[in-house]
Design an enzyme around this catalytic site. Structure first.
Site, PDB file in Angstrom:
ATOM      1  N   PRO A  47      38.567  36.362  41.469  1.00 57.04           N
ATOM      2  CG  PRO A  47      38.753  34.608  42.983  1.00 57.04           C
ATOM      3  CD  PRO A  47      39.057  34.979  41.562  1.00 57.04           C
ATOM      4  CG  ASP A  86      40.696  34.629  47.170  1.00 55.43           C
ATOM      5  OD1 ASP A  86      40.446  33.463  47.501  1.00 55.43           O
ATOM      6  OD2 ASP A  86      41.837  35.095  47.091  1.00 55.43           O
ATOM      7  CD1 TRP A 619      48.595  31.787  45.935  1.00 51.32           C
ATOM      8  CD2 TRP A 619      47.172  32.715  44.488  1.00 51.32           C
ATOM      9  NE1 TRP A 619      48.779  33.141  45.977  1.00 51.32           N
ATOM     10  CE2 TRP A 619      47.931  33.736  45.098  1.00 51.32           C
ATOM     11  CE3 TRP A 619      46.211  33.066  43.540  1.00 51.32           C
ATOM     12  CZ2 TRP A 619      47.756  35.075  44.797  1.00 51.32           C
ATOM     13  CZ3 TRP A 619      46.039  34.406  43.237  1.00 51.32           C
ATOM     14  CH2 TRP A 619      46.814  35.392  43.865  1.00 51.32           C
ATOM     15  CD  GLN A 655      46.560  37.984  40.966  1.00 53.41           C
ATOM     16  OE1 GLN A 655      46.442  36.780  41.107  1.00 53.41           O
ATOM     17  NE2 GLN A 655      46.603  38.815  41.985  1.00 53.41           N
ATOM     18  CD1 TRP A 659      42.801  32.778  39.824  1.00 55.17           C
ATOM     19  CD2 TRP A 659      42.534  34.300  38.208  1.00 55.17           C
ATOM     20  NE1 TRP A 659      41.554  32.607  39.293  1.00 55.17           N
ATOM     21  CE2 TRP A 659      41.358  33.537  38.303  1.00 55.17           C
ATOM     22  CE3 TRP A 659      42.606  35.323  37.264  1.00 55.17           C
ATOM     23  CZ2 TRP A 659      40.263  33.763  37.485  1.00 55.17           C
ATOM     24  CZ3 TRP A 659      41.516  35.562  36.454  1.00 55.17           C
ATOM     25  CH2 TRP A 659      40.354  34.780  36.568  1.00 55.17           C
ATOM     26  CE  LYS A 692      53.597  48.582  44.970  1.00 56.57           C
ATOM     27  NZ  LYS A 692      54.355  47.395  45.278  1.00 56.57           N
ATOM     28  CE  LYS A 695      45.210  52.374  53.982  1.00 54.44           C
ATOM     29  NZ  LYS A 695      44.977  51.031  54.492  1.00 54.44           N
TER      30      LYS A 695
END
Length: 1146
Positions: A47, A86, A619, A655, A659, A692, A695
RNA sequence: GGGCUUGUAGCUCAGGUGGUUAGAGCGCUACACUGAUAAUGUAGAGGUCCGUGGUUCGAGUCCACGCAGGCCCA
């Protein structure tokens, strides 16, 4: 019905129109329902949180997920996939705090928890529309209509069910964890509070290098071979107040340590100390290295030292030492305390390379102690709770205070006021007057005591940064705080074992990153002291003697009902409980705070029980999705059983501990199963320079803009074909353009070519299939290649290697299909009548396009759909209305003809060589040449080339091929040792043998070929060579111009006879006339008349003798040679000018 | 500091179990083709296979130690 023809291709439009088609015809729903009753392939959607806008990396992640779900659907599986959200957690809370301009402290004061959580609930779904929009636009098929949402009551109920199961198994317990804690505000601080500006401050603290006295036993015997005094291990700390609770010393296994004999600077006693080799210079001055130990007199400023021995940290592990400050004893596992252990965090940057470990006051210390079974130094209160040596006010407990006070008196330490055992605060939390000349911090008092007791090697002020409370500016302590844990360590071995059955892509993430993490598992800290999340369903009596865990709404209702009869509850509490029961019955219950906090139930012994205030780690929410998405076990038990565990999941590699872990842990602990069988962990999406996206740097790629300008297919294809998904992707928009041009452009051109002529010939694939045997060599070749491709592609998809699939398809489309098959067969499509050969060509090309549409459909679902429908609407070969409802092509194994593929490779190589020779001698392809010579040493190769001779001849414009075999005697051969074979046999002599073979003349080669064996002498030793030991090739034909590559040699006869020259001229003329036609804008079928002004004899003769050919090629009805042509174009024919005019005749 | 990972042409990437001319596409240069044509083909230039050691007759490939980048931890 005609095949649709396109003027140009707008990739974004393809996306839009296909999307509309899918929606109108409910293709996604059909792709699931049409497989009803078929074996299921289960996919779990991780999610996302919709409180932020989606980024380009989500396109990547969703593409990967989509590819395999679509592929498995093509394979006939039913692939149900439920979307999910989530919705709980800190990021959302922080965002709401920011929006409202409040801090955590305001919650429950200036804003009620009720209102606050309402805001969170709104914030969390803020960008749902954008997410759904992106999901649709990139063609990610997932059920957005019925998603699971982690804040829904049904979801929470399932989570509670799981927690209760853990509780019943004894895997849920209350313990403590080391967290930043501020005694001045009496509260713990979150990591984000510690990141507030100004929290970390430069402070000067007392630091101590303490001497830990080694116990002489078998383990430490190597340290006692030649000591001068007692042996000590040196460890450094900037928090001396933690020394009374020391229970271990941590060293680095790989670090080199030394034992040094010297004297203690304060007591002048001889000591033998252990520290990291690299740090010796920090404590011992180079200029004292020649001093004799024996010459030292107490009080000498220069202290001599002698390095006795060095060893690695590994050797120190298990060494016992005497407790430094024996004020208290551990009340459990005391035999494990006070020994040397390995710690992965130990460095040689500071201190001594040995880290003093105090499990109650350091997160590292706590973890490493837990791993090694080292006890913490704590005491028990009356209720049996474990308490650390410093209380919540930041003061040493009385037991320690008494000892410190004894020290102060014994060593006559002057203090600014008389100190009682209750005055030892570890930092100045009581605002003592620090300017008082006799003011001493507890740290200083401890140092003085240690110095006096020959336990301090060095004491000095040390400047470092240290965290402070952002409210009070007072120092923060790392302190054990209550928390609920899941005892993952108890099932560690099983989790490790289960993990080995999971197919990880890439494998290293599973065995390395994930596997290592499992090996070093610590218990899972489930507690969060926040507001917006799943509440922990545990109720406890105030004294902690009784507790209960609620696992369902029914159970909650029962407990509530029981409580109504209990006299312990106030009328108000009963009133609340009654209303709770009503809400459960009505089905509009909210299990979040603050409502659950109001529930008071009654224990079996009749005591009131209150909910433990904690929320659970978000989690756990997401790790519970396999069960909670179906509201298992309260509903959908069958769906769950059919869809557990997942066949496939995919998320970012970040993750691994998120997850992936929570899924795995819950499944392992509660169901003794894996949660997923195959997992693709994707890499990061970086900008084109490998940075990476952020912004701040302004290099963020907007997924919506990208899709708008490049369309979903090219974007998806680019991401997959460029690099395996687990590698980081350097995202470059130019790469998408290239994919558009190179792959989709070529494929679309091929389709357009097909459509153009198929429409002219009315080919709709109604005729019956022409048997393979009756098709041309090149037809059978491309069909063979096509089947090899199906095989390769299926295998790649099966192995979760989408990049391999995409690359194979792309190579086929651009190289084999377009650049070879279509190019060579163009004339079959536009020339001549609609005969069997032409039908064979159409059928072949159609099959290739249709199959390619299916093969690419998982990766490029939109264009694949358009291509498939464009073809199928006319031919109606398949009954389905979408490529995604069709089935993956089956390999027609007999159609794969290895020999044919080899032949064609030969044709391609030979053509390339001839092109290369023409180029070297600047003879253009339009000029025909009489022959090429190809030496062939093997009959098989000769036969192969003969089969494709015609192709070669027309491709390179040559009249004939001649073969030279061995008997001609004119070949010059070259011999090369077969290193692989000879190397194994002769090993070290390889170099000499190679030199020998390479020096062979034509005579020796001939002899070897004739006898199949040759005996040569190497340093007097006989060596028998066989034909397999060498490679013999022919790379030269004396007197010819030749080119060679990979053992293949071609010689070109470049003599241009008058006949050839004439032919060349007429081809040139055809070329010029065609250009003229085009310039004049003539249609293909327009007929013309050509008038040419007479030129020199050769040219005239050329035109005269090739009149028919020229007319046929240019759609000319007549070609007239005249003395003078009015209004002629002067055409540049390279070496002469030709005056020519064409006129349209109708 | 630890675990995992990447490093090959200007760029993006291929290079089973070690085998002697290290490949492709893009870009660049040149040429060709011209009824797929805002396409296409061919060729050329372009490499310290991150570095240093080692193993081996032979290393882009195996080993060790480094260097640089990335991710996750600490």
């Amino acid at each position: 019905m005609k095949y649709k023809e396109y003027k140009n291709l707008d990739y974004a439009k393809v996306g839009e129109s296909v999307l509309t088609y899918w929606k109108e015809n409910k293709i996604f729903e059909q792709s699931v329902s049409s497989r009803e009753g078929k074996p299921s392939f289960t996919f779990f959607e991780g999610p996302p949180s919709a409180n932020g806008t989606p980024g380009i990396h989500h396109v990547m992640a969703r593409t990967i997920k989509d590819i395999f779900c679509r592929y498995k659907t093509l394979q006939g599986f039913q692939v149900k996939r439920k979307g999910g959200w989530d919705t709980h957690g800190l990021p959302i809370e922080l965002q709401v705090e920011k929006e409202l301009g409040i801090t955590k402290d305001d919650i429950g004061k200036t804003i009620s928890i009720e209102d606050y959580n309402k805001k969170c609930r709104e914030a969390v779904m803020k960008y749902t529309d954008q997410w759904n929009d992106l999901t649709e636009k990139i063609g990610y098929w997932v059920d957005l209509e019925h998603p699971y949402v982690t804040y829904h009551t049904e979801y929470i109920e399932s989570v509670w069910f799981l927690l209760k199961k853990l509780y019943e198994k004894g895997l849920l317990y209350k313990g403590y964890t080391i967290q930043p804690y501020s005694p001045s505000d009496g509260t713990g601080l979150s990591s984000h509070e510690l990141n507030q500006p100004g929290c970390y401050k430069e402070v000067k603290d007392t630091s101590i290098v303490a001497q830990f006295k080694v116990v002489n036993d078998s383990k430490s015997a190597f340290l006692f071979t030649k000591p001068v005094g007692d042996v000590f291990i040196l460890a450094w700390t900037t928090t001396p107040w933690t020394l009374p609770s020391n229970t271990a010393l941590a060293i680095g296994e790989k670090i080199t340590y030394v034992q040094v004999n010297t004297f203690n600077a304060y007591t002048h006693k001889p000591v033998s100390v252990v520290l990291a080799k690299e740090l010796v210079g920090k404590y011992f001055s180079e200029k004292n290295k020649d001093l004799k130990l024996s010459a030292y007199k107490p009080g000498d400023k220069a202290i001599p030292f002698e390095v006795v021995q060095e060893f690695t940290g590994k050797q120190l592990i298990g060494t016992r030492y005497e407790q430094l400050m024996p004020y208290l004893q551990p009340f459990y596992d005391a035999d494990k305390a006070f020994q040397v252990i390995a710690g992965d965090f130990v460095t040689t940057e500071d201190g001594t390379g040995v880290v003093h470990t105090s499990p109650t006051f350091g997160a590292d210390d706590f973890r490493v102690a837990k791993q090694h079974g080292i006890p913490a130094l704590t005491i028990q209160d009356e209720a049996g709770n474990e308490l650390p040596t410093v209380d919540r006010k930041g003061k040493f407990i009385r037991e320690v205070g008494i000892k410190l006070q004894e020290g102060v008196e014994k060593y006559k330490i002057k203090t600014h006021k008389p100190l009682s055992p209750d005055d030892f605060y570890v930092k100045n939390y009581t605002n003592e007057d620090e300017s008082h000349p006799d003011y001493k911090t507890t740290d200083v008092i401890i140092s003085i005591i240690l110095k006096e007791e020959n336990k301090a090697f060095k004491v000095e002020k040390y400047e470092h940064t240290y965290p402070h409370s952002w409210r009070t500016d007072k120092p923060v302590l790392y302190y054990p705080l209550d928390a609920w844990f899941i005892k993952t360590t108890a099932v560690k071995d099983r989790l490790v074992e289960l993990n080995k059955t999971i197919n990880w892509k890439p494998e290293s993430t599973g065995s390395g990153r994930f596997g290592n993490w499992l090996e070093n598992l610590v218990d899972w800290n489930l507690s969060r002291s926040r507001y917006w999340g799943t509440p922990l369903p545990i109720w406890r009596t105030e004294d902690g003697s009784e507790e209960t865990c609620i696992g369902s709404l029914t159970e909650l209702k029962e407990k509530l009902a029981e409580s109504l009869n209990a006299k312990e509850l106030t009328a108000e509490q009963k009133q609340r409980n009654t209303s709770f029961i009503e809400r459960i019955n009505k089905g509009n219950i909210d299990l979040h705070r603050p409502y659950v906090d109001d529930i008071v139930i009654v224990s079996p012994k009749g005591k009131r029980m209150f909910r433990e205030a904690d929320l659970i780690d978000v989690w756990f929410d997401s790790g519970a999705m396999p069960y909670a998405q179906w509201h298992y076990p309260f509903e959908n038990q069958e769906v769950f059983n059919n869809n557990y565990p997942a066949d496939f999941i995919s998320e970012g590699v970040d993750q691994t501990r998120g997850w992936f872990f929570t899924l795995h842990a819950i499944a392992g602990m509660l169901f003794d199963s894996v949660a997923f069988k195959n997992v693709v962990s994707t890499g990061l999406v970086l900008d084109k320079n490998g940075n990476k996206m952020s912004k701040r740097l302004g290099n963020v790629i907007n997924p919506f803009e990208t899709l708008k300008s490049f369309g979903p297919d090219a974007t998806r294809w680019y991401m997959i074909v460029n690099a395996p998904p687990w590698d980081n992707l350097k995202f470059n928009l130019e790469g998408i353009t290239e994919v558009q041009r190179r792959f989709f452009g070529t494929l679309h051109n091929t389709y357009s070519f097909f459509a153009l002529y198929a429409n002219l010939d009315n080919f709709t694939y109604q005729e019956k299939e022409i048997p393979l045997a009756q098709r041309t060599e090149s037809d059978r070749w491309i069909i063979s290649k096509l089947n090899s491709l199906i095989k390769k592609t299926a295998q790649a998809y099966d192995e979760y290697e989408p990049t391999r699939a995409a690359r194979a398809i792309q190579d086929f489309v651009t190289d084999d299909l377009s650049n070879w098959y279509v190019r060579l067969n163009r004339k079959r499509f536009w020339k001549g009548e609609y005969n069997e050969d032409k039908k064979a060509a159409y059928q072949t090309l159609y099959a290739c396009l249709e199959t390619v549409a299916k093969l690419i459909s998982p990766i490029a679902p939109f264009y694949a759909e358009q291509l498939f429908l464009d073809l199928n609407k006319v031919s109606k070969r398949e009954e389905v209305v979408s490529v995604h409802l069709s089935h993956f092509p089956k390999v027609d194994a007999p159609a794969i003809d290895q020999n044919l593929e080899e032949k064609m490779a030969l044709a391609q190589n030979i053509s390339s060589l001839v092109h290369s020779l023409r180029k070297k001698h600047t003879i253009k392809v339009r000029q025909p040449l009489s022959r090429i010579l190809i030496p062939v040493l093997q009959a098989k190769v000769k036969a192969q080339i003969q089969d494709v001779e015609d192709l070669i001849l027309s491709e390179v414009n040559i009249k004939q091929v001649e073969y030279i075999d061995d008997t001609s005697g004119i070949l010059v051969k070259k011999i090369k040792p077969n290193f692989k074979k000879l190397g194994k046999e002769y090993g070290p002599k390889m170099k000499e043998i190679a030199a020998l073979i390479q020096a062979f003349g034509q005579e020796e080669i001939k002899k070897l070929e004739k006898d199949k064996t040759l005996s040569v002498s190497l340093n007097g030793q006989a060596v028998n060579l066989t034909l397999e030991d060498v490679e013999i090739t022919s790379e030269d034909i004396p007197g010819w111009i030749v080119a060679s590559e990979n053992g293949l040699t071609v010689a070109l006869d470049i003599t241009i006879t008058e006949e050839l020259k004439k032919e060349g001229i007429s081809r040139d003329v055809v070329n010029r006339v065609q250009n003229l036609r085009k310039d004049m804008g003539l249609e293909v079928q327009d007929k013309i008349k050509i008038d040419v002004q007479l030129s020199n004899d050769l040219v005239n003769a050329a035109l005269e003798s090739n009149k028919e050919y020229i007319c046929a090629e240019t759609q000319a009805l007549e070609l007239n040679l005249q003395d003078q042509v009015e209004g002629a174009n002067a055409l540049d024919m390279d070496d002469f000018i030709l005056n020519l005019k064409i006129t349209v005749v109708n």
